[in-house]
Design a protein around this motif. Structure first.
Motif, short mmCIF file in Angstrom:
data_model
loop_
_atom_site.label_atom_id
_atom_site.label_comp_id
_atom_site.label_asym_id
_atom_site.label_seq_id
_atom_site.Cartn_x
_atom_site.Cartn_y
_atom_site.Cartn_z
N GLY A 30 17.70 36.88 88.63
CA GLY A 30 17.69 36.20 87.20
C GLY A 30 17.57 34.88 87.41
N LYS A 31 17.16 34.33 88.75
CA LYS A 31 17.01 32.76 88.77
C LYS A 31 15.51 32.67 88.88
N THR A 32 15.02 31.47 88.84
CA THR A 32 13.76 30.93 88.92
C THR A 32 13.54 29.97 90.25
N TYR A 33 12.76 30.40 91.12
CA TYR A 33 12.66 29.37 92.55
C TYR A 33 11.14 28.88 92.60
N ALA A 34 11.17 27.82 92.83
CA ALA A 34 9.70 27.02 93.27
C ALA A 34 9.61 26.87 94.59
N LYS A 180 8.99 32.90 79.21
CA LYS A 180 9.64 34.00 78.38
C LYS A 180 10.05 34.98 79.52
N PHE A 181 9.21 35.25 80.64
CA PHE A 181 9.84 36.25 81.46
C PHE A 181 11.34 36.03 82.01
N LYS A 182 11.40 34.64 82.43
CA LYS A 182 12.74 34.35 83.21
C LYS A 182 13.85 34.43 82.11
N GLN A 185 15.93 37.54 82.09
CA GLN A 185 16.92 37.60 83.32
C GLN A 185 16.26 38.38 84.62
N ARG A 186 15.05 37.87 84.67
CA ARG A 186 14.33 38.41 85.92
C ARG A 186 13.88 37.24 86.74
N THR A 187 13.80 37.75 87.99
CA THR A 187 13.60 36.83 89.10
C THR A 187 12.19 36.20 89.26
N VAL A 188 12.03 35.11 89.16
CA VAL A 188 10.72 34.40 89.23
C VAL A 188 10.93 33.60 90.87
N ILE A 189 9.77 33.85 91.53
CA ILE A 189 9.73 32.78 92.83
C ILE A 189 8.15 32.57 92.93
N HIS A 196 6.23 18.91 89.00
CA HIS A 196 6.50 18.69 87.47
C HIS A 196 6.69 20.12 86.97
N GLN A 197 5.73 20.92 87.50
CA GLN A 197 5.66 22.28 87.05
C GLN A 197 7.11 23.02 87.42
N ALA A 198 7.75 22.57 88.69
CA ALA A 198 8.74 23.29 89.16
C ALA A 198 9.92 22.89 88.18
#
Lengths: 216, 229
Positions: A30-34, A180-182, A185-189, A196-198
């Motif tokens: 459920g987290k977002t990682y850059a 919207k996707f994150k 509660q979806r995981t985004v890598i 700046h985007q991160a």
């Protein structure tokens, strides 16, 4: 229960040149990682291995649902997806491209129509749904590629420089879609060169340097 | 002479149309069989890596140029009374002509299908994989992408079998009202000096060839047009 990704000391080399060198990390569900790093630092290889498109030379990629490790088979592969920097679209309509992931999962026709129409509206391609996807501009193609990957709501999405070849308008639309996707509660890598985007995506930043992964 | 030939065409000469009908029946039947076997073989050699794949592809490419009289001779020897399939009594029947034409069309369909499948951008297969396609779904997606090339392969094979004369003359025997088709009739009537019927059939055969080529060109243009975009 959410899908969790664990990377255990993976290494990969091509023709004797080490690309990844013992990368390890636990990605929380459920987290977002850059993932940031210079060209050739191994970001794309890392994502391809995580998305099960390639095998590491050493180490292991593990997916867990609760405490249960998931075998690397079709049911797991249908819960994850990777969007490449240059999306290859099928020689068919925009709608058929958006619906592809739903069709191969055997989802009913009405649900396919509804979900594909909804995602195309989000990426501002609803007016082009009958058009051949290979006639779209590069920005529109990339938007379609991301829509096509998100329409079946994967639990983990890997995005390899999704805004590298697009204009400001498409970039905005893609970032909005990722947000919207994150929120669901979806995981985004996401691999990106844009710090700046991160930050805009409120992500944890991982640095890839000489094949090694570090949390900043 | 041309006036009489056109008169035969426009006066719907019964014999002429029976010959045209048999030609189309034999050629389309052979094309169907060659496509049923050739498209999967071509797709398989394009999609899967297996031992001797290169050899199989080289063999298919070589057989694209099979001399029809050699095929006719081999089918004749196989179907003749003393041959291994002589008991089936197929020699000098339309079925024997279909067998010979299928053998000629198969390598064309298979080899050109192989080229069409191999020509699909690898990113398509990768896209299918990342979206969760099973290995079979991946393969079907690639074949679907190659559909214009595969259609062109089938049309090219139709062109070959429609114009074929050597093999079907040997195995069909050119029996009037039974195994006589356009090309064998043209050969026979020319020998007899009956140029009107030969010309009439020649004009129709040319018209059919032209139609096949127009359709082939349209299919290739459509595929090319969409590839460019």
């Amino acid at each position: 229960m959410s899908l969790r990704l664990s990377i255990d000391r993976i290494s990969k080399s091509y023709d004797g040149n080490a690309v990844l060198d013992g990368c390890r990390f636990e990605f929380e569900a459920g987290k977002t990682y850059a993932l940031i790093g210079s060209n050739g630092s191994g970001k794309s290889t890392f994502l391809r291995i995580c998305a099960l498109l390639e095998q590491p030379d050493k180490g292991a990629v593990r997916f867990f649902c609760g405490d249960a490790e998931q075998p690397h088979e079709i049911p797991l592969k249908r819960k994850i997806t990777l969007v490449l920097p240059k999306t290859g679209v099928f020689n068919s309509s925009v709608f058929n491209n958006a619906a592809y992931g739903l069709k191969i999962r055997g989802i009913a026709g009405n649900e396919i129509k509804e979900k594909a129409a909804r995602i195309l509206k989000l990426v501002k391609l609803a007016g082009k749904s009958a058009q051949n996807a290979q006639t779209l501009s590069s920005g529109e193609t990339q938007r379609l590629g991301i829509a096509r990957a998100m329409v079946f709501e994967p639990e983990i999405i890997f995005l390899d420089e999704p805004t590298a070849f697009v204009d400001a308008e498409s970039k905005g639309i893609i970032e909005e879609l990722i947000s919207k996707f994150k929120d669901r509660q979806r995981t985004v890598i996401i691999a990106t060169h844009d710090l700046h985007q991160a930050e805009r995506l409120d992500s944890q930043i991982l640095s890839m340097t000489e094949g090694r992964l570090k949390l900043l | 002479m041309f006036e009489k030939a056109f008169a035969l065409i426009f006066n719907t000469d019964h014999e002429l149309f029976a010959i045209i009908l048999l030609s189309l029946q034999v050629s389309l039947c052979a094309l169907c069989l060659a496509s049923i076997a050739g498209v999967p073989v071509g797709a398989l050699t394009g999609l899967k890596k297996f031992r001797f794949r290169g050899g199989v592809v080289s063999l298919l490419n070589t057989f694209m140029g099979l001399p029809p009289v050699v095929v006719g001779l081999c089918v004749y020897l196989t179907l003749s009374r003393s041959g291994p399939l002589g008991f089936m009594s197929l020699l000098y029947t339309p079925s024997a002509m279909v067998i010979a034409q299928t053998i000629l069309a198969f390598p064309i369909v298979a080899s050109l299908t192989h080229s069409a499948v191999v020509g699909v951008d690898p990113v398509i297969k990768q896209a299918a994989k990342t979206l969760g396609a099973s290995p079979l779904q991946e393969s079907l997606t690639v074949v679907k992408e190659a559909r214009y090339g595969i259609t062109a392969a089938v049309i090219a094979a139709l062109g070959r079998v429609m114009a074929e004369v050597g093999a079907i003359l040997i195995v069909g025997g050119n029996i009037a009202g039974y195994t006589r088709v356009m090309t064998t009739t043209i050969a026979l009537e020319t020998d007899k000096g009956n140029f009107e019927l030969a010309l009439a059939l020649g004009i129709i055969l040319l018209a059919i060839s032209l139609l096949i080529n127009v359709v082939l060109h349209m299919v290739q243009r459509k595929g090319h047009f969409q590839d460019k975009k």
